[in-house]
Design a protein around this motif. Structure first.
Motif, PDB file in Angstrom:
ATOM      1  N   TYR A 190      70.226  86.355 -22.935  1.00  0.00           N
ATOM      2  CA  TYR A 190      70.859  87.453 -23.665  1.00  0.00           C
ATOM      3  C   TYR A 190      69.840  88.472 -24.160  1.00  0.00           C
ATOM      4  CZ  TYR A 190      74.406  83.820 -23.692  1.00  0.00           C
ATOM      5  OH  TYR A 190      75.282  82.825 -23.317  1.00  0.00           O
ATOM      6  N   SER A 191      68.585  88.302 -23.781  1.00  0.00           N
ATOM      7  CA  SER A 191      67.532  89.253 -24.158  1.00  0.00           C
ATOM      8  C   SER A 191      67.079  89.989 -22.900  1.00  0.00           C
ATOM      9  CB  SER A 191      66.345  88.517 -24.784  1.00  0.00           C
ATOM     10  OG  SER A 191      66.713  87.879 -25.978  1.00  0.00           O
ATOM     11  N   ARG A 192      67.682  91.150 -22.659  1.00  0.00           N
ATOM     12  CA  ARG A 192      67.352  91.886 -21.444  1.00  0.00           C
ATOM     13  C   ARG A 192      67.978  93.279 -21.484  1.00  0.00           C
ATOM     14  NH1 ARG A 192      71.264  90.209 -16.478  1.00  0.00           N
ATOM     15  NH2 ARG A 192      71.115  92.459 -16.222  1.00  0.00           N
ATOM     16  N   ILE A 206      71.275  99.709 -22.242  1.00  0.00           N
ATOM     17  CA  ILE A 206      71.008  99.164 -23.565  1.00  0.00           C
ATOM     18  C   ILE A 206      70.043  97.996 -23.406  1.00  0.00           C
ATOM     19  CG2 ILE A 206      73.283  99.818 -24.453  1.00  0.00           C
ATOM     20  CD1 ILE A 206      73.980  96.766 -24.355  1.00  0.00           C
ATOM     21  N   ARG A 207      69.434  97.592 -24.523  1.00  0.00           N
ATOM     22  CA  ARG A 207      68.592  96.398 -24.551  1.00  0.00           C
ATOM     23  C   ARG A 207      69.112  95.493 -25.650  1.00  0.00           C
ATOM     24  NH1 ARG A 207      63.516  93.992 -22.253  1.00  0.00           N
ATOM     25  NH2 ARG A 207      63.490  92.068 -23.429  1.00  0.00           N
ATOM     26  N   SER A 208      69.330  94.241 -25.336  1.00  0.00           N
ATOM     27  CA  SER A 208      69.800  93.270 -26.316  1.00  0.00           C
ATOM     28  C   SER A 208      68.712  92.240 -26.600  1.00  0.00           C
ATOM     29  CB  SER A 208      71.057  92.562 -25.812  1.00  0.00           C
ATOM     30  OG  SER A 208      70.785  91.875 -24.594  1.00  0.00           O
ATOM     31  N   HIS A 209      68.872  91.531 -27.712  1.00  0.00           N
ATOM     32  CA  HIS A 209      67.934  90.471 -28.072  1.00  0.00           C
ATOM     33  C   HIS A 209      68.733  89.287 -28.582  1.00  0.00           C
ATOM     34  CE1 HIS A 209      64.679  88.238 -29.973  1.00  0.00           C
ATOM     35  NE2 HIS A 209      63.818  89.021 -29.365  1.00  0.00           N
ATOM     36  N   GLY A 210      68.557  88.144 -27.925  1.00  0.00           N
ATOM     37  CA  GLY A 210      69.305  86.950 -28.309  1.00  0.00           C
ATOM     38  C   GLY A 210      68.482  85.691 -28.249  1.00  0.00           C
ATOM     39  N   ASP A 222      60.092  93.621 -31.199  1.00  0.00           N
ATOM     40  CA  ASP A 222      59.226  94.451 -30.358  1.00  0.00           C
ATOM     41  C   ASP A 222      59.992  95.033 -29.177  1.00  0.00           C
ATOM     42  OD1 ASP A 222      57.417  94.943 -28.021  1.00  0.00           O
ATOM     43  OD2 ASP A 222      55.842  94.298 -29.389  1.00  0.00           O
ATOM     44  N   SER A 223      60.739  94.204 -28.456  1.00  0.00           N
ATOM     45  CA  SER A 223      61.441  94.671 -27.253  1.00  0.00           C
ATOM     46  C   SER A 223      62.462  95.752 -27.577  1.00  0.00           C
ATOM     47  CB  SER A 223      62.131  93.503 -26.559  1.00  0.00           C
ATOM     48  OG  SER A 223      63.076  92.879 -27.427  1.00  0.00           O
ATOM     49  N   LEU A 276      53.310  95.821 -29.560  1.00  0.00           N
ATOM     50  CA  LEU A 276      53.614  96.346 -30.888  1.00  0.00           C
ATOM     51  C   LEU A 276      53.500  95.228 -31.918  1.00  0.00           C
ATOM     52  CD1 LEU A 276      56.743  98.533 -30.021  1.00  0.00           C
ATOM     53  CD2 LEU A 276      54.319  99.151 -29.906  1.00  0.00           C
ATOM     54  N   ASP A 277      54.040  94.066 -31.582  1.00  0.00           N
ATOM     55  CA  ASP A 277      53.942  92.907 -32.462  1.00  0.00           C
ATOM     56  C   ASP A 277      52.490  92.527 -32.727  1.00  0.00           C
ATOM     57  OD1 ASP A 277      56.462  92.038 -33.336  1.00  0.00           O
ATOM     58  OD2 ASP A 277      56.897  91.027 -31.443  1.00  0.00           O
TER      59      ASP A 277
END
Length: 425
Positions: free
Chosen positions: A80-82, A91-95, A302-303, A330-331
């Motif tokens: 789910y992070s892509r 869009i970009r999600s983070h899971g 970061d992503s 960035l992190d």
């Protein structure tokens, strides 16, 4: 490159060769400057600064790729992070965390076994704004993939990369003898209220420099265990509710507290910089956010910052599909730079006393990177022999393999398992 830390200018020397982190944006120079800044701030008044190894820096920034737990690699990314294509863009999600993955599924009415193709079809039927709004409403994380906003970035670059403020003069100079060169933060107690990568990289660096670092996590918010081990060197890790009276006792005995949660959450718990400064004069309060304190309720990684700030489209391979930096730069840069700021402030506190605040955000780091020279195409990938840069640690019954310290002359102590210590100094 020059950095200003606590009114002191740090001149960043040229590296012996470029840090092998190929990208269109100058990730290599950002990584080099961040690590050198941390080393320089730590060594001030102790001894000359040794020159880091560019290959070691590249590996440290990509440490998740080299991490091994009992010889096995670990997966850094959830399905789910892509990036997802929408009807009008991306869009970009983070899971990566279970609660964010659950919210993402709920937002799209997905079962746990939903295939990537099924999710792609659902999101492709929506506009980007609609998809982001649905995920956000369910408590998940997603952002639009935007082009860069040069005006916003230029405005951000007029602010300090690492913002340092003397909040009050209520505390006297600390005095005391200087610590030895190879343990410049010996005797400094750091309360670590951070998670994920940037904050833990900062506190790992402070522990590397000799500080006594105690990481505290909420009992109801599990961490990704192997990710903690990758950034947990030299730290103890405990669980404690922020409202427990013991938290106040820990703060009373701390020299530094580092806040890595949403500003609104810290405010609600009575742990905002202003509240801490009132109760604990002489404390150094460091605050790290994704988007800046002007967005107190906004969570980020970061992503997501790469995607929304325009970095993802700059790093696109074909000009159409979003791309990524060669590391979560960035992190890592935020972590090293915040550590540099803390070291600089501790040196000033020793002479001037006072209560201090040090802060930065991933979005501010992104603006710095976006203002640096860039290439039409990234350099070729450089092969690195990892054998000279890895170290094994015994952590209870496990063998943990991580990248060695990027700061020359300093060696990591073994990490502790997450939540395996008592919440006390």
């Amino acid at each position: 490159m020059r950095l200003m830390l606590a009114d002191a200018q740090i001149d960043i020397p040229d590296p012996p060769c470029r840090v092998p982190l190929p990208s269109r944006l100058d990730t290599a120079s950002l990584a080099w400057a961040s690590v050198v800044a941390a080393g320089t701030a730590a060594h001030s008044a102790h001894c000359p600064v040794a020159i880091p190894d560019p290959a070691r820096i590249a590996m440290a920034y990509r440490s998740d790729r080299f991490f091994r737990l009992d010889g096995k690699t670990q997966s850094a990314w959830s399905p789910y992070s892509r990036f997802w294509r929408t009807s009008d863009g991306w869009i970009r999600s983070h899971g990566n965390y279970p609660h964010h993955a659950r919210a993402f599924r709920e937002a799209l009415d997905l079962g746990k076994s939903a295939s990537p193709e099924h999710i792609e079809a659902i999101i492709a039927s929506m506009t980007g704004r609609e998809a982001v709004a649905r995920v956000a409403h369910a408590g998940g994380l997603a952002v639009l993939v935007n082009p860069e906003d040069r005006k916003t970035d230029a405005a951000l670059r007029t602010t300090a990369l690492i913002d340092i403020n003397k909040i009050s003069t209520d505390s006297r100079p600390q005095g005391g003898a200087q610590a030895e060169a190879m343990s410049p933060l010996r005797g400094i107690r750091v309360l670590d209220l951070t998670r994920v990568i940037a904050g833990p990289v900062c506190t790992r660096t402070l522990a590397l420099l000799g500080a006594d670092v105690l990481r505290i996590d909420p009992p109801d918010l599990p961490e990704i265990g192997w990710q903690h081990l990758d950034t947990g060197h030299g730290k103890r890790s405990a669980l404690l509710d922020a409202r427990d009276p013991q938290m106040e006792s820990l703060l009373q005995q701390a020299d530094v507290v580092i806040l890595g949660y949403r500003a609104a959450t810290m405010e609600r718990l009575g742990l905002s910089p202003a509240a801490l400064a009132r109760r604990h004069p002489g404390l150094v309060i460091a605050q790290l956010t994704a988007w800046g304190t002007e967005y107190p309720n906004r969570v980020g990684f970061d992503s997501l910052v790469q995607a929304e700030s325009g970095i993802a489209m700059i790093e696109s391979v074909d000009g159409k599909t979003p791309g990524v930096l060669p590391a979560q730069a960035l992190d890592h840069s935020a972590g090293y730079l915040l550590a540099a700021g803390i070291c600089a402030v501790l040196a000033r506190r020793r002479v001037e006393g006072g209560t201090w605040q040090v802060s930065t955000s991933l979005r501010r780091i992104a603006a710095e990177l976006l203002g640096m020279p860039r290439r039409v195409a990234p350099e070729a990938e450089v092969a690195i022999d990892p054998s000279d840069h890895l170290e094994d640690f015994a952590v209870q019954e496990h063998t943990v393999t991580t990248v060695r310290s990027a700061l020359p002359g300093f060696s990591f102590a073994a990490p502790h398992l997450w939540a395996s210590d008592a919440p006390r100094w």
